[in-house]
Design a protein around this motif. Structure first.
Motif, PDB file in Angstrom:
ATOM      1  N   UNK A  63      33.557  21.141 -51.485  1.00 55.80           N
ATOM      2  CA  UNK A  63      32.234  21.516 -50.987  1.00 55.80           C
ATOM      3  C   UNK A  63      32.408  22.755 -50.117  1.00 55.80           C
ATOM      4  N   UNK A  64      31.345  23.520 -49.888  1.00 55.64           N
ATOM      5  CA  UNK A  64      31.470  24.676 -49.001  1.00 55.64           C
ATOM      6  C   UNK A  64      32.062  24.278 -47.651  1.00 55.64           C
ATOM      7  N   UNK A  65      33.033  25.052 -47.209  1.00 57.18           N
ATOM      8  CA  UNK A  65      33.757  24.752 -45.976  1.00 57.18           C
ATOM      9  C   UNK A  65      35.186  24.327 -46.235  1.00 57.18           C
ATOM     10  N   UNK A  66      35.416  23.717 -47.421  1.00 59.21           N
ATOM     11  CA  UNK A  66      36.792  23.311 -47.755  1.00 59.21           C
ATOM     12  C   UNK A  66      37.186  23.816 -49.144  1.00 59.21           C
ATOM     13  N   UNK A  67      36.537  24.875 -49.625  1.00 62.91           N
ATOM     14  CA  UNK A  67      36.938  25.389 -50.943  1.00 62.91           C
ATOM     15  C   UNK A  67      38.399  25.831 -50.909  1.00 62.91           C
ATOM     16  N   UNK A  68      39.078  25.652 -52.036  1.00 65.25           N
ATOM     17  CA  UNK A  68      40.490  26.010 -52.145  1.00 65.25           C
ATOM     18  C   UNK A  68      41.448  24.929 -51.704  1.00 65.25           C
ATOM     19  N   UNK A 187      37.471  32.547 -45.896  1.00 72.58           N
ATOM     20  CA  UNK A 187      37.078  31.927 -44.626  1.00 72.58           C
ATOM     21  C   UNK A 187      37.378  30.438 -44.615  1.00 72.58           C
ATOM     22  N   UNK A 188      37.244  29.784 -45.766  1.00 71.82           N
ATOM     23  CA  UNK A 188      37.547  28.347 -45.840  1.00 71.82           C
ATOM     24  C   UNK A 188      39.040  28.090 -45.723  1.00 71.82           C
ATOM     25  N   UNK A 189      39.843  28.933 -46.377  1.00 73.13           N
ATOM     26  CA  UNK A 189      41.298  28.788 -46.269  1.00 73.13           C
ATOM     27  C   UNK A 189      41.722  28.842 -44.809  1.00 73.13           C
ATOM     28  N   UNK A 190      41.092  29.719 -44.046  1.00 76.36           N
ATOM     29  CA  UNK A 190      41.437  29.868 -42.634  1.00 76.36           C
ATOM     30  C   UNK A 190      40.878  28.758 -41.756  1.00 76.36           C
ATOM     31  N   UNK A 191      39.946  27.971 -42.293  1.00 78.09           N
ATOM     32  CA  UNK A 191      39.225  27.019 -41.444  1.00 78.09           C
ATOM     33  C   UNK A 191      39.556  25.552 -41.682  1.00 78.09           C
TER      34      UNK A 191
END
Length: 441
Positions: A63-68, A187-191
């Motif tokens: 889901x958006x926020x944890x893609x990848x 941004x998700x990879x970093x978050x």
């Protein structure tokens, strides 16, 4: 994906030695109480074996926020657990004469192990350790996070196809999680947080979310005993969240332009929505893909490359759990504009919609497909991969044995029908990658 050379020697050995012909009755299966389904194909042609672990998790589960995050675990699963610490997974396997690899797609994450049959228990021990006790410590996460972030940047810099596909997917899909790339958003990879990662591993790397295939010089009873010893103690988890989103029908052409200064000639990609792999139209679409884009006798090569409109042209249609995209990709020859290349691609498709294909042309690609199929099924590695793929994408491994007949039943009328049904303008998304936009646009 890990470097392919790691398992190359074993793959070559498998390819050089003929293995036994099989029927669906040769594949035996059982399911542990924790939900892990294991399929076994005994084949003593060579003293080797392989283990394929298919995890039903890919970018469609994000889901958006944890893609990848699915792709991230492909890396993490080699970084140490409780019994086998950092770098010990590869070292232990290699010491036993084995090799491994892994890959992540939109739908699944797959781990492959090739090894001398005598090392089977060691492989079970290694897999059980990282499934049950993977090290998801902050230090390990941050180290691998940097590797994945760098891989994303480098991949986009070095692959025009990836750059264009990432942008085109985001246009073609408005609702379904296929809209983002497998490697995820920067941004998700970093978050990702430690809690995100631990919960994702617990949910999706549970035994009830996997299928294992073992092929080679093993015995069914031996596999059963080792599975009970090493894998049965790992507890099942609640069923993962179901992917319920269905992409709405596309009602009109969508377009995206991507500017990249280092592109020497324009690249054009067309994408059409097509059904999931378990659709009755899969085999006709797969043969249509071969007719249009595979080899020097394909329609795109003949009309574009041979006429110096394109330097390269091909097609790509991935296996998929949900309705996905049928891609056409071409690289313009010097002096050819994106619009000229795009129109040439569309003309090749339109020719089939209007006039169909000949029986001889269809027979040729059927023979090529069947030859590839049988060549794959000549090795224990190919058998294990194909058994697991059919189990997941087509609903049952035994459907692989009816695949040759399914290809043979496709008629020229079927090819023309699916082309006219799916490869139409209102169902098309167009991506152009170039150093600058055309002046008339």
């Amino acid at each position: 994906m890990k470097p392919l050379w790691i398992g190359l020697s074993l793959i070559i050995l498998n390819a050089l030695v003929p293995v036994q012909a099989n029927t669906k009755d040769d594949i035996k299966s059982f399911t542990l109480e924790n939900g892990l389904k294991i399929m076994v194909l005994e084949d003593s042609s060579i003293p080797n074996a392989n283990m394929y672990l298919f995890w039903k998790v890919g970018s469609r589960n994000e889901v958006p926020g944890i893609t990848g995050i699915s792709h991230f675990f492909e890396h993490m699963m080699f970084n140490g657990a409780k019994k086998y610490g950092p770098k010990m997974f590869d070292r232990t396997m290699e010491a036993a004469g084995g090799a491994n690899n892994a890959y992540t797609t939109e739908n699944i994450t797959v781990y492959t192990n090739w090894f001398p049959a005598a090392a089977l228990e060691t492989i079970f021990d290694l897999e059980a350790d990282r499934i049950a006790n993977l090290d998801i410590s902050p230090a390990m996460v941050e180290s691998e996070r940097g590797v994945v972030a760098s891989e994303r940047t480098t991949g986009l810099e070095n692959s025009n196809f990836r750059v264009l596909q990432e942008e085109l997917k985001a246009v073609a899909f408005r609702a379904h999680p296929y809209s983002w790339s497998v490697i995820g958003h920067e941004s998700d990879i970093n978050a990702w947080t430690i809690d995100d990662l631990r919960q994702y591993h617990k949910t999706y790397y549970a035994p009830n979310n996997a299928v294992m295939v073992i092929a080679g010089d093993v015995k069914f009873e031996q596999v059963q005993a080792l599975a009970q010893q090493y894998l049965a103690p790992i507890p099942a988890q609640g069923a993962p969240r179901e992917v319920k989103t269905v992409e709405p029908q596309q009602q009109g052409e969508r377009r995206v332009f991507v500017q990249k200064a280092s592109v020497s000639t324009p690249n054009v990609m067309l994408a059409y929505h097509v059904p999931a792999s378990d659709s009755a139209d899969y085999y006709a679409l797969d043969l249509l893909s071969a007719i249009l884009g595979e080899g020097k006798s394909s329609r795109l090569y003949q009309s574009l490359v041979n006429n110096q409109v394109a330097l390269a042209a091909d097609t790509y249609m991935p296996m998929s759990f949900d309705a996905n995209l049928f891609y056409f990709y071409s690289v313009a020859a010097p002096g050819v504009t994106p619009s000229q290349l795009e129109q040439g691609m569309i003309n090749s498709i339109a020719e089939i919609i209007r006039h169909g294909v000949s029986a001889d042309e269809l027979a040729k690609v059927k023979n090529l497909r069947l030859m590839d199929f049988y060549r794959t099924m000549e090795t224990i590695n190919g058998k294990a991969n194909t058994i697991g793929s059919y189990e997941l994408y087509f609903g049952s491994y035994d459907k692989l044995f009816s695949a040759p007949d399914a290809y043979n039943k496709v008629t020229p009328a079927d090819i023309q029908r699916v082309a006219a049904q799916y490869l139409i303008r209102s169902n098309r998304s167009v991506g152009v990658l170039a150093a600058q936009e055309e002046k008339d646009q």
